[in-house]
Design a protein around this motif. Structure first.
Motif, PDB file in Angstrom:
ATOM      1  N   TYR A  47       2.297   2.068   0.240  1.00  0.00           N
ATOM      2  CA  TYR A  47       2.607   0.894  -0.579  1.00  0.00           C
ATOM      3  C   TYR A  47       2.772  -0.338   0.302  1.00  0.00           C
ATOM      4  O   TYR A  47       2.327  -1.431  -0.061  1.00  0.00           O
ATOM      5  CB  TYR A  47       3.887   1.132  -1.385  1.00  0.00           C
ATOM      6  CG  TYR A  47       3.714   2.066  -2.557  1.00  0.00           C
ATOM      7  CD1 TYR A  47       2.530   2.086  -3.269  1.00  0.00           C
ATOM      8  CD2 TYR A  47       4.736   2.901  -2.961  1.00  0.00           C
ATOM      9  CE1 TYR A  47       2.371   2.932  -4.340  1.00  0.00           C
ATOM     10  CE2 TYR A  47       4.589   3.749  -4.034  1.00  0.00           C
ATOM     11  CZ  TYR A  47       3.403   3.760  -4.720  1.00  0.00           C
ATOM     12  OH  TYR A  47       3.249   4.592  -5.774  1.00  0.00           O
ATOM     13  N   THR A  52       2.542  -4.298  -1.158  1.00  0.00           N
ATOM     14  CA  THR A  52       3.495  -4.249  -2.262  1.00  0.00           C
ATOM     15  C   THR A  52       4.833  -3.741  -1.722  1.00  0.00           C
ATOM     16  O   THR A  52       5.212  -2.592  -1.979  1.00  0.00           O
ATOM     17  CB  THR A  52       3.004  -3.317  -3.381  1.00  0.00           C
ATOM     18  OG1 THR A  52       2.642  -2.061  -2.789  1.00  0.00           O
ATOM     19  CG2 THR A  52       1.815  -3.861  -4.096  1.00  0.00           C
ATOM     20  N   MET A  55       7.322  -2.212  -4.259  1.00  0.00           N
ATOM     21  CA  MET A  55       7.066  -0.839  -4.683  1.00  0.00           C
ATOM     22  C   MET A  55       7.515   0.153  -3.613  1.00  0.00           C
ATOM     23  O   MET A  55       8.046   1.224  -3.930  1.00  0.00           O
ATOM     24  CB  MET A  55       5.579  -0.638  -4.963  1.00  0.00           C
ATOM     25  CG  MET A  55       5.030  -1.445  -6.089  1.00  0.00           C
ATOM     26  SD  MET A  55       5.928  -1.216  -7.593  1.00  0.00           S
ATOM     27  CE  MET A  55       5.669   0.510  -7.831  1.00  0.00           C
ATOM     28  N   GLU A 126      -0.318 -10.355  -2.043  1.00  0.00           N
ATOM     29  CA  GLU A 126       1.035  -9.949  -2.412  1.00  0.00           C
ATOM     30  C   GLU A 126       1.535 -10.826  -3.547  1.00  0.00           C
ATOM     31  O   GLU A 126       1.440 -12.049  -3.486  1.00  0.00           O
ATOM     32  CB  GLU A 126       1.968 -10.094  -1.201  1.00  0.00           C
ATOM     33  CG  GLU A 126       3.371  -9.615  -1.507  1.00  0.00           C
ATOM     34  CD  GLU A 126       4.324  -9.870  -0.362  1.00  0.00           C
ATOM     35  OE1 GLU A 126       3.837 -10.076   0.756  1.00  0.00           O
ATOM     36  OE2 GLU A 126       5.527  -9.885  -0.604  1.00  0.00           O
ATOM     37  N   LEU A 132       6.833 -10.342 -11.054  1.00  0.00           N
ATOM     38  CA  LEU A 132       7.076  -9.028 -11.649  1.00  0.00           C
ATOM     39  C   LEU A 132       8.179  -9.122 -12.698  1.00  0.00           C
ATOM     40  O   LEU A 132       8.067  -8.557 -13.794  1.00  0.00           O
ATOM     41  CB  LEU A 132       7.490  -8.026 -10.570  1.00  0.00           C
ATOM     42  CG  LEU A 132       6.386  -7.492  -9.674  1.00  0.00           C
ATOM     43  CD1 LEU A 132       6.979  -6.554  -8.638  1.00  0.00           C
ATOM     44  CD2 LEU A 132       5.352  -6.768 -10.491  1.00  0.00           C
TER      45      LEU A 132
ATOM     46  N   VAL B  47      -1.450   1.783  -8.024  1.00  0.00           N
ATOM     47  CA  VAL B  47      -1.179   0.575  -7.242  1.00  0.00           C
ATOM     48  C   VAL B  47      -2.406   0.184  -6.431  1.00  0.00           C
ATOM     49  O   VAL B  47      -2.765  -1.001  -6.351  1.00  0.00           O
ATOM     50  CB  VAL B  47       0.045   0.791  -6.336  1.00  0.00           C
ATOM     51  CG1 VAL B  47       0.174  -0.354  -5.349  1.00  0.00           C
ATOM     52  CG2 VAL B  47       1.289   0.885  -7.155  1.00  0.00           C
ATOM     53  N   GLN B  51      -4.251  -3.392  -6.765  1.00  0.00           N
ATOM     54  CA  GLN B  51      -4.177  -4.344  -5.655  1.00  0.00           C
ATOM     55  C   GLN B  51      -5.550  -4.650  -5.069  1.00  0.00           C
ATOM     56  O   GLN B  51      -5.782  -5.735  -4.560  1.00  0.00           O
ATOM     57  CB  GLN B  51      -3.271  -3.798  -4.552  1.00  0.00           C
ATOM     58  CG  GLN B  51      -1.809  -3.814  -4.853  1.00  0.00           C
ATOM     59  CD  GLN B  51      -1.271  -5.232  -4.911  1.00  0.00           C
ATOM     60  OE1 GLN B  51      -0.861  -5.712  -5.945  1.00  0.00           O
ATOM     61  NE2 GLN B  51      -1.285  -5.913  -3.782  1.00  0.00           N
ATOM     62  N   THR B  58       0.036  -7.405 -11.423  1.00  0.00           N
ATOM     63  CA  THR B  58       1.357  -7.225 -12.041  1.00  0.00           C
ATOM     64  C   THR B  58       1.380  -5.981 -12.919  1.00  0.00           C
ATOM     65  O   THR B  58       2.316  -5.188 -12.849  1.00  0.00           O
ATOM     66  CB  THR B  58       1.682  -8.457 -12.905  1.00  0.00           C
ATOM     67  OG1 THR B  58       1.314  -9.626 -12.188  1.00  0.00           O
ATOM     68  CG2 THR B  58       3.140  -8.503 -13.240  1.00  0.00           C
ATOM     69  N   GLN B  61       1.499  -2.740 -10.792  1.00  0.00           N
ATOM     70  CA  GLN B  61       2.796  -2.454 -10.167  1.00  0.00           C
ATOM     71  C   GLN B  61       3.834  -2.073 -11.206  1.00  0.00           C
ATOM     72  O   GLN B  61       4.633  -1.149 -11.003  1.00  0.00           O
ATOM     73  CB  GLN B  61       3.271  -3.669  -9.385  1.00  0.00           C
ATOM     74  CG  GLN B  61       2.401  -3.941  -8.186  1.00  0.00           C
ATOM     75  CD  GLN B  61       3.053  -4.899  -7.227  1.00  0.00           C
ATOM     76  OE1 GLN B  61       4.266  -4.946  -7.123  1.00  0.00           O
ATOM     77  NE2 GLN B  61       2.250  -5.654  -6.515  1.00  0.00           N
ATOM     78  N   THR B  64       3.306   1.484 -12.346  1.00  0.00           N
ATOM     79  CA  THR B  64       3.840   2.460 -11.403  1.00  0.00           C
ATOM     80  C   THR B  64       5.360   2.524 -11.467  1.00  0.00           C
ATOM     81  O   THR B  64       5.944   3.600 -11.335  1.00  0.00           O
ATOM     82  CB  THR B  64       3.371   2.118  -9.994  1.00  0.00           C
ATOM     83  OG1 THR B  64       1.976   1.912 -10.034  1.00  0.00           O
ATOM     84  CG2 THR B  64       3.688   3.225  -9.040  1.00  0.00           C
TER      85      THR B  64
END
Lengths: 169, 102
Positions: A47, A52, A55, A126, A132, B47, B51, B58, B61, B64
């Motif tokens: 991850y 991320t 995550m 990123e 989020l 993910v 990505q 969004t 993520q 997940t």
């Protein structure tokens, strides 16, 4: 920097591979749990490589922190035998059938992944935690609320299942 | 080989390890460990796909994150079920839990 990313990817792949093999082949359940934790840490490294970090942090917090402790409690509460719970090995037929059941989906999915490759971005972008959070409270509000209901129900159900009335024994 | 393919192969590896463990394990806790391996592979695949393509990052993520939450809920319930089974049958081996009604 690209070389560093490749080296890190290889290291994490080795960690994941070794941990997962250990997790499914170890005869002692506690050792299998250690293998699972190794795999989880490797996935959290993946991850990080995918840009991320949130995550990766959640992986460490939820899986390594909470789920593995739960599994350890399950091992302790079922009075795992000292000689290992998987002591006598499985019959050959189970082994062959299990291998076939594993290889069938793996073959189909691997064939699809290898023959129909999708163009991928070289450097992943990123996205910030702010976005989020905005997604959780905006577009994806319903699943966010539903997951809290599910967690509540699971917790209440677990308490109810293991409930013992006082003075019953 | 593109980067996405490599990540998908790693996720596929996790799925295979989990499936194989699920068929081989003879204790309920061992099966729970295998299921967690498979769920992790699913999360990694989600993910990576979000990505490394033009898809909404969004959504990948957050999906997940929901998988992780469901895995936590599932582990809680399975723990409770294993404790009940161990109390009732005296062991948590799958071979001992074959009777439907006594």
């Amino acid at each position: 920097m690209e070389l560093m990313a490749k080296v890190a990817f290889c290291v994490y792949t080795l960690v994941i591979l070794g941990g997962s093999i250990f997790a499914v082949s170890s005869s002692s359940l506690v050792r299998a749990l250690v293998g699972l934790i190794t795999t989880l840490v490797g996935v959290s490294g993946m991850y990080l490589l995918l840009a991320t970090p949130f995550m990766a942090f959640m992986q460490l917090l939820i899986y390594v922190g909470a789920v593995s402790v739960l599994i350890f409690f399950a091992i302790m509460l079922t009075r795992a035998e000292a000689g290992g719970d998987e002591g006598n090995s499985a019959p050959m037929r189970t082994y062959v059938l299990g291998l076939a059941a594993t290889m069938a989906p793996a073959g189909i999915l691997g064939w699809l992944v290898l023959t129909k490759p999708v163009e991928s971005i070289a450097v992943p972008v990123e996205i910030s935690i702010k976005e989020l959070g905005a997604g959780l409270l905006g577009t994806y509000f319903l699943p966010f609320e539903l997951i809290s209901v599910i967690l509540m129900v699971a917790m209440a159900g677990a308490v109810l299942l293991t409930w013992e009335k006082r003075g019953k024994k | 080989m593109s980067a996405l393919t490599l990540y998908q192969i790693v996720a596929l590896m996790l799925l295979c390890a989990g499936l194989f463990g699920l068929t081989q394990r003879r204790s309920l806790v061992g099966m729970l460990i295998s299921v967690e391996l498979m769920l992790n592979g699913a999360g990694l695949s989600l993910v990576a796909a979000a990505q490394l393509t033009e898809f909404s990052a969004t959504l990948g993520q957050l999906g997940t994150l929901f998988v992780m939450g469901l895995a936590a809920a599932e582990a809680t319930l399975v723990l409770a079920i294993i404790v009940v089974v161990a109390k009732r049958f005296g062991s948590a081996q799958t071979s001992d839990i074959t009777t439907l009604k006594e």
